[in-house]
Design a protein around this motif. Structure first.
Motif, short mmCIF file in Angstrom:
data_model
loop_
_atom_site.label_atom_id
_atom_site.label_comp_id
_atom_site.label_asym_id
_atom_site.label_seq_id
_atom_site.Cartn_x
_atom_site.Cartn_y
_atom_site.Cartn_z
N LEU A 270 0.83 -1.21 0.00
CA LEU A 270 0.00 0.00 0.00
C LEU A 270 0.87 1.26 0.00
N PHE A 271 1.96 1.23 0.76
CA PHE A 271 2.86 2.39 0.81
C PHE A 271 3.43 2.68 -0.58
N LYS A 272 3.91 1.62 -1.23
CA LYS A 272 4.48 1.79 -2.58
C LYS A 272 3.45 2.32 -3.56
N ALA A 273 2.17 2.02 -3.30
CA ALA A 273 1.08 2.49 -4.18
C ALA A 273 0.63 3.89 -3.78
N GLY A 274 1.28 4.47 -2.77
CA GLY A 274 0.93 5.82 -2.35
C GLY A 274 -0.31 5.91 -1.47
N LYS A 275 -0.76 4.75 -0.97
CA LYS A 275 -1.95 4.72 -0.10
C LYS A 275 -1.49 4.73 1.36
N TYR A 276 -1.02 5.90 1.80
CA TYR A 276 -0.34 6.01 3.09
C TYR A 276 -1.26 5.78 4.29
N ALA A 277 -2.48 6.28 4.24
CA ALA A 277 -3.40 6.11 5.37
C ALA A 277 -3.72 4.63 5.57
N LYS B 26 -2.53 1.91 8.72
CA LYS B 26 -3.42 1.00 9.47
C LYS B 26 -2.84 -0.42 9.52
N ARG B 27 -2.26 -0.86 8.40
CA ARG B 27 -1.67 -2.22 8.36
C ARG B 27 -0.48 -2.31 9.31
N TYR B 28 0.36 -1.27 9.31
CA TYR B 28 1.52 -1.28 10.20
C TYR B 28 1.08 -1.28 11.66
N GLU B 29 0.02 -0.52 11.97
CA GLU B 29 -0.50 -0.50 13.34
C GLU B 29 -0.96 -1.90 13.75
N LYS B 30 -1.67 -2.57 12.83
CA LYS B 30 -2.15 -3.93 13.11
C LYS B 30 -0.98 -4.88 13.33
N ALA B 31 0.04 -4.74 12.50
CA ALA B 31 1.22 -5.60 12.63
C ALA B 31 1.81 -5.48 14.03
N VAL B 32 1.94 -4.26 14.51
CA VAL B 32 2.52 -4.03 15.84
C VAL B 32 1.61 -4.61 16.93
N LYS B 33 0.30 -4.47 16.75
CA LYS B 33 -0.65 -4.98 17.75
C LYS B 33 -0.49 -6.48 17.98
N TYR B 34 -0.24 -7.22 16.90
CA TYR B 34 -0.09 -8.68 17.03
C TYR B 34 1.09 -9.05 17.94
N ILE B 35 2.12 -8.25 17.90
CA ILE B 35 3.36 -8.64 18.61
C ILE B 35 3.73 -7.68 19.75
N GLU B 36 2.77 -6.82 20.11
CA GLU B 36 3.01 -5.83 21.15
C GLU B 36 3.43 -6.48 22.47
N TYR B 37 2.69 -7.48 22.87
CA TYR B 37 2.96 -8.15 24.15
C TYR B 37 3.66 -9.47 23.87
N ASP B 38 4.97 -9.48 24.11
CA ASP B 38 5.75 -10.65 23.70
C ASP B 38 6.32 -11.41 24.89
N LYS C 215 3.15 8.55 8.26
CA LYS C 215 2.69 9.74 8.99
C LYS C 215 3.38 10.99 8.46
N LEU C 216 4.65 10.88 8.10
CA LEU C 216 5.36 12.02 7.51
C LEU C 216 4.72 12.40 6.18
N LYS C 217 4.40 11.39 5.35
CA LYS C 217 3.76 11.64 4.06
C LYS C 217 2.38 12.28 4.25
N LEU C 218 1.69 11.89 5.34
CA LEU C 218 0.35 12.40 5.62
C LEU C 218 0.39 13.73 6.38
N LYS C 219 1.60 14.22 6.62
CA LYS C 219 1.82 15.47 7.37
C LYS C 219 1.28 15.38 8.80
N GLU C 220 1.30 14.18 9.35
CA GLU C 220 0.89 13.96 10.75
C GLU C 220 2.17 13.84 11.58
#
Length: 166
Positions: free
Chosen positions: A26-33, A37-49, A75-80
């Motif tokens: 999605l990032f490579k396709a310019g769909k940053y938002a 969300k995918r990166y957030e989900k990835a982190v959620k799976y492995i947050e508590y290890d 977030k930088l691309k989205l100006k957040e």
């Protein structure tokens, strides 16, 4: 999709890896938002290890850092910039000399006009990797911003003092 609490540690790592890869596409396709969300989900799976083996902890740490950094890039691309800064700080809490995290946090700090923090991060990144071209360029960019900022301040205070004299 299974909920993370129904997954084995192995499945969590696998699911996190999959979400990270989807984020990359999605990032490579310019769909940053959506990528974010995918990166957030990835982190959620492995947050508590805590239940992970040492080997799994190593894998999850690598995945977590990559996902946080990729999300910061979104977030930088989205100006957040505040969010980007927070994500980089999370990475630096895990790995204090991560050049990408220092570099991206400096980029966010420059946009947030926190030029002192930006300078600290860039100098630290250059200590770790003195030949990093991007960091050197960002340092030049920062020096320009500081010059601009100082000129504006001088003009502002100059005007203020000329007003008080009249």
């Amino acid at each position: 999709e299974k909920e993370s609490w129904d997954m084995s540690t192995e499945e969590k790592i696998e699911a996190a890896g999959k979400k990270k890869e989807e984020g990359n596409v999605l990032f490579k396709a310019g769909k940053y938002a959506r990528a974010s969300k995918r990166y957030e989900k990835a982190v959620k799976y492995i947050e508590y290890d805590s239940s992970f083996s040492d080997e799994e902890k190593k894998l999850s740490k690598t995945l977590k850092i990559a996902s946080l950094l990729n999300n910061a890039a979104c977030k930088l691309k989205l100006k957040e910039y505040k969010d980007a800064e927070k994500l980089c700080t999370k990475v630096l809490d895990i790995e204090s000399t991560n050049v990408k995290a220092l570099y991206r946090r400096a980029q966010a700090s420059i946009q947030l006009t926190d030029l002192d923090l930006a300078e600290i991060d860039i100098k630290k990144a250059l200590e770790v990797d003195p030949d990093n071209r991007e960091v050197k360029l960002e340092y030049r960019n920062l020096k320009e911003k500081v010059k601009e900022y100082n000129k504006k301040q001088a003009k502002f205070y100059g005007n203020m003092f000329s007003l008080t004299k009249s």
